[in-house]
Scaffold this active site. Structure first.
Site, mmCIF file in Angstrom:
data_model
loop_
_atom_site.group_PDB
_atom_site.id
_atom_site.type_symbol
_atom_site.label_atom_id
_atom_site.label_comp_id
_atom_site.label_asym_id
_atom_site.label_seq_id
_atom_site.Cartn_x
_atom_site.Cartn_y
_atom_site.Cartn_z
ATOM 1 N N SER A 39 1.208 -1.462 -0.416
ATOM 2 C CA SER A 39 -0.007 -0.090 0.100
ATOM 3 C C SER A 39 0.598 1.388 -0.003
ATOM 4 O O SER A 39 1.516 1.170 -0.975
ATOM 5 C CB SER A 39 -1.108 -0.270 0.937
ATOM 6 O OG SER A 39 -2.032 0.402 1.283
ATOM 7 N N ASP A 72 -9.735 -3.900 -6.087
ATOM 8 C CA ASP A 72 -9.507 -3.208 -5.332
ATOM 9 C C ASP A 72 -9.967 -1.345 -5.109
ATOM 10 O O ASP A 72 -10.603 -1.268 -5.549
ATOM 11 C CB ASP A 72 -7.496 -2.183 -5.565
ATOM 12 C CG ASP A 72 -7.573 -1.842 -4.303
ATOM 13 O OD1 ASP A 72 -7.682 -0.955 -3.321
ATOM 14 O OD2 ASP A 72 -5.971 -2.345 -3.613
ATOM 15 N N HIS A 75 -7.452 -5.485 -1.762
ATOM 16 C CA HIS A 75 -6.779 -3.921 -1.447
ATOM 17 C C HIS A 75 -5.923 -5.373 -0.197
ATOM 18 O O HIS A 75 -6.199 -5.245 1.149
ATOM 19 C CB HIS A 75 -6.352 -3.244 -0.300
ATOM 20 C CG HIS A 75 -6.312 -2.044 -0.628
ATOM 21 N ND1 HIS A 75 -5.278 -1.453 -0.989
ATOM 22 C CD2 HIS A 75 -4.852 -2.167 1.001
ATOM 23 C CE1 HIS A 75 -4.156 -0.627 -1.034
ATOM 24 N NE2 HIS A 75 -4.162 -0.677 0.790
#
Length: 285
Positions: free
Chosen positions: A105, A229, A258
Site C-alpha cells: 500500500s 481494489d 486491497h
C-alpha cells in the site's frame, strides 16, 4: 537518521534455521507497523522459503513512534535508505546474498521511489509492490467515495491517533489541525503537507506519486494490484505503459481486494507466492 532529527527506526530481524537465500525487507502501509497481519503472514512465508526477514517500522510507526519527532509519508523513501545503511554497518553479512524489498500500500509507493532513486547504492536484487497507490490523488478520491465512508472514517481515526501519539508536545495549531481534519484530504492538506515542506495536499500527491518514478527503476520489480481494489483505482495501472520499462512486470488479477490476495488451499497468500517466484527468477539471472 541522516536529516539530523535524532529520530530512530525500530525493526525486527528474523533469520531462518537454514538460511539459503537473501534478506527480504518488508515495508508496511498507512497506519501499519511490524505487527500488521499481512506483515506477519508474509514473514512466515519468507522464512519458510529460506530468506532472512526484516520487518521495518517506518518513521513514527508502531515501536518507532516514541523515538521519532517526524512521521512517514508516501514519499519519504530516504528513511528506507537510512535503515539499510544502518543494517549494512551493523550486520553486513546479512546483505551478502542480496536484498529483496516488498512494500504494501502506501509503503509500496514509498518503495517505488526508493527503487528509482536509491536502490543502486545497495545490493538490491529485486523489488515488489503490493496494492501501491501509484496515483495518490486518484486514491484519495476513491477512498472518499460515499461507498467507502466506513473505511474512510476508520482510516482517518487511525491517522489522527498516530499523529497525536507524538513523543514531543504538539503546538495548539498542530492539535487543532489534526482534530479539525474532516477527511483524508484535509489531513494531508493540514497536517502532512505543512510538516513536510509541501504547499498542500495536491502538491504532496503530485510530487510523491509512484507514477513519477516507475520509468526510472532499473532493478527487476513486480507490481501486484487487483482490479477490484476498493481503494486504489485499477485505471491508475492501466494508463501506465508497463512495457516501456523492461525492469517492470505487472500482475493484475481481477480479484484480490486491497492487500488481500488469498490463495485457496494454501497457508500463504497468492501475492507472496507470486513474488517468491519472481524473486527466484531475478536471483537466477
Amino acid at each position: 537518521m541522516r536529516d539530523g532529527s535524532g529520530d530512530r527506526l525500530v525493526a525486527k530481524l528474523h533469520e531462518p534455521a537454514e538460511p539459503r537465500r537473501g534478506l527480504v525487507v518488508l515495508v508496511h502501509g498507512l497506519t501499519g507497523c511490524e505487527d500488521s497481519f499481512y506483515i506477519r503472514v508474509s514473514t512466515q512465508y519468507w522464512l519458510s522459503s529460506g530468506y532472512a526477514v526484516l520487518r521495518l517500522n517506518l518513521r513514527g510507526a508502531g515501536p518507532s513512534r516514541p523515538l521519532c519527532r517526524l512521521h512517514y509519508h508516501a514519499g519519504r523513501s530516504a528513511d528506507l535508505r537510512d535503515a539499510l545503511e544502518s543494517l549494512r554497518a551493523l550486520a553486513p553479512q546479512l546483505l551478502n546474498r542480496g536484498i529483496f524489498l516488498v512494500g504494501y500500500s502506501l509503503g509500496a509507493n514509498l518503495l517505488i521511489r526508493f527503487l528509482a532513486e536509491e536502490a543502486s547504492a545497495f545490493p538490491v536484487v529485486a523489488g515488489a509492490c503490493v496494492s501501491a497507490p501509484i496515483d495518490l490523488k486518484a486514491a484519495q478520491r476513491r477512498i472518499m467515495d460515499s461507498r467507502n465512508w466506513i473505511y474512510h472514517r476508520y482510516l482517518l481515526a487511525r491517522m489522527r491517533e498516530e499523529a497525536l501519539a507524538a513523543p514531543v508536545p504538539l503546538s495548539e495549531d498542530e492539535r487543532n489541525a489534526i482534530y479539525s481534519a474532516a477527511s483524508v484530504y484535509d489531513f494531508d492538506d493540514q497536517v502532512v503537507a505543512p510538516a513536510n515542506g509541501f504547499t498542500g495536499a495536491d502538491d504532496y500527491y503530485a510530487r510523491c506519486s509512484g507514477l513519477r518514478f516507475l520509468s526510472k527503476i532499473v532493478c527487476p520489480t513486480l507490481a501486484v494490484h487487483a482490479e477490484n481494489d476498493p481503494w486504489i483505482p485499477a485505471e491508475s495501472y492501466r494508463h501506465f505503459d508497463w512495457t516501456a520499462n523492461p525492469a517492470l512486470s505487472l500482475a493484475m488479477p481481477r480479484a484480490g481486494g486491497h492487500v488481500g490476495f488469498h490463495a485457496q488451499g494454501s497457508d500463504f497468500t497468492w501475492h507472496d507466492q507470486e513474488i517468491g517466484r519472481f524473486f527466484a527468477l531475478a536471483a537466477a539471472q
